[in-house]
Write an enzyme that holds these catalytic residues in place. Structure first.
Site, short mmCIF file in Angstrom:
data_model
loop_
_atom_site.label_atom_id
_atom_site.label_comp_id
_atom_site.label_asym_id
_atom_site.label_seq_id
_atom_site.Cartn_x
_atom_site.Cartn_y
_atom_site.Cartn_z
N ASN A 1 0.83 -1.21 0.00
CA ASN A 1 0.00 0.00 0.00
C ASN A 1 0.86 1.26 0.00
OD1 ASN A 1 0.61 -0.97 2.73
ND2 ASN A 1 -0.70 0.69 3.50
N GLU B 1 0.36 5.57 0.47
CA GLU B 1 -0.54 6.65 0.89
C GLU B 1 0.12 8.00 0.65
OE1 GLU B 1 -2.33 3.87 4.53
OE2 GLU B 1 -1.20 5.69 4.98
N HIS C 1 -3.83 0.55 -2.98
CA HIS C 1 -3.95 -0.61 -2.11
C HIS C 1 -2.93 -1.67 -2.51
CE1 HIS C 1 -8.11 0.44 -0.41
NE2 HIS C 1 -7.81 1.41 -1.26
N GLU D 1 -3.16 -4.85 -3.00
CA GLU D 1 -3.60 -5.74 -4.06
C GLU D 1 -3.49 -5.06 -5.43
OE1 GLU D 1 -6.21 -6.65 -0.40
OE2 GLU D 1 -5.06 -4.99 -1.23
N CYS E 1 -10.19 -5.48 1.33
CA CYS E 1 -11.37 -4.64 1.54
C CYS E 1 -12.29 -4.75 0.32
CB CYS E 1 -10.96 -3.19 1.76
SG CYS E 1 -10.24 -2.39 0.32
N CYS F 1 -10.84 -3.46 -3.00
CA CYS F 1 -9.90 -4.36 -3.68
C CYS F 1 -10.59 -5.57 -4.29
CB CYS F 1 -8.81 -4.80 -2.71
SG CYS F 1 -7.70 -3.46 -2.25
#
Length: 304
Positions: A94, A96, A107, A109, A134, A137
């Protein structure tokens, strides 16, 4: 136990911290992947199955995370088949961006799938994830050509995507016969007058854009570590789409680099004339970093 979401029964294996550090360096040197030979050597050396090795490598993937907002590191690894029919591991984590909308994050994935896609994978057979995916994803994975086939490996469980995303919405609901990793074959090109390098144009023309037609790519040039490219990857639900800058930055981080003015020489965005929609989101992500050069933007006409 016959259900695919049964608990993982094989013996759990973990690398030592020293082994993890060595693996991290090796994966970083290969810009986020382990080759077919690497996998075979590690399985033989540690008497591991492919499944066990995928799970054991997840802490390595998580080391690539850049998470200044959540402080929560997630790793993912795709087991993909390349053009030579070899199985390789493609890592992701991930990413950010401080002081920007949370919707701009990458993310884990997405990062791993993007990594495999950019490296020319033709099929995905498994994806291992350090934490349960989540809903965002799950929707992103539903865009893949192998969505109904590949296995999703969590630390102690295994699923098919249909178990995690029942009654799914995908490309066929929008009357699209294509999917990510199974896009339409086309022979487009940008107009000859476009003033940017041939590789950026080639990357843009490989973007997955069945919904907007905005063939778009980003090139991140560094002072000492070469160039990194990313492509636009759209999604039937729209929101999980991956912008070309997110795609490129994810690759940049998988090389173990720091995104700052000491490393980044320039950032270029190429879009399709009349369909451009990535300028604002690209500038928003770049605004998270101080002292970077201004975005160099290009638009060009795409023709057959």
């Amino acid at each position: 136990m016959t259900a695919s979401n049964k608990s993982h029964q094989a013996a759990h294996f973990s690398f030592s911290e020293q082994q993890l550090s060595m693996l991290f360096k090796h994966v970083k040197d290969q810009q986020g992947m382990l080759s077919h030979n690497d996998i075979a050597d590690l399985c033989q050396q540690h008497s591991l199955s492919e499944h066990q090795l995928l799970r054991a490598c997840l802490p390595v993937a998580a080391k690539f995370a850049v998470a200044p907002v959540s402080q929560f590191q997630v790793g993912a690894i795709v087991l993909g088949i390349d053009v030579h029919h070899n199985k390789c591991f493609y890592f992701g984590a991930n990413s950010e961006f401080s002081q920007q909308a949370l919707s701009l994050v990458v993310h884990a994935e997405q990062s791993a799938i993007n990594n495999a896609w950019l490296k020319g994978v033709t099929a995905i057979t498994k994806i291992a994830i350090s934490d349960a995916p989540c809903g965002y994803c799950r929707q992103f994975m539903n865009e893949l050509a192998d969505a109904d086939k590949f296995d999703i490996l969590l630390p102690n469980q295994q699923f098919k995507l249909a178990e995690l995303l029942p009654h799914a919405f995908g490309p066929t609901d929008l009357n699209k016969s294509v999917s990510l990793f199974n896009d339409a074959v086309h022979h487009y090109q940008f107009a000859a007058s476009l003033n940017c390098d041939a590789e950026l144009q080639a990357q843009a023309l490989q973007a997955y854009v069945p919904y907007t037609g905005n063939f778009s790519a980003v090139k991140i040039s560094t002072f000492n570590d070469g160039d990194f490219y990313g492509r636009y990857a759209e999604n039937a639900a729209y929101s999980p789409s991956l912008s070309p800058l997110q795609s490129a930055i994810s690759q940049f981080y998988l090389a173990g680099l720091t995104f700052n003015r000491e490393t980044v020489k320039s950032v270029e965005l190429l879009q399709t004339n009349g369909k451009a929609n990535q300028q604002a989101v690209t500038e928003a992500v770049l605004a998270s970093f101080t002292g970077l050069p201004a975005l160099n933007s290009h638009t060009g006409s795409v023709q057959q």
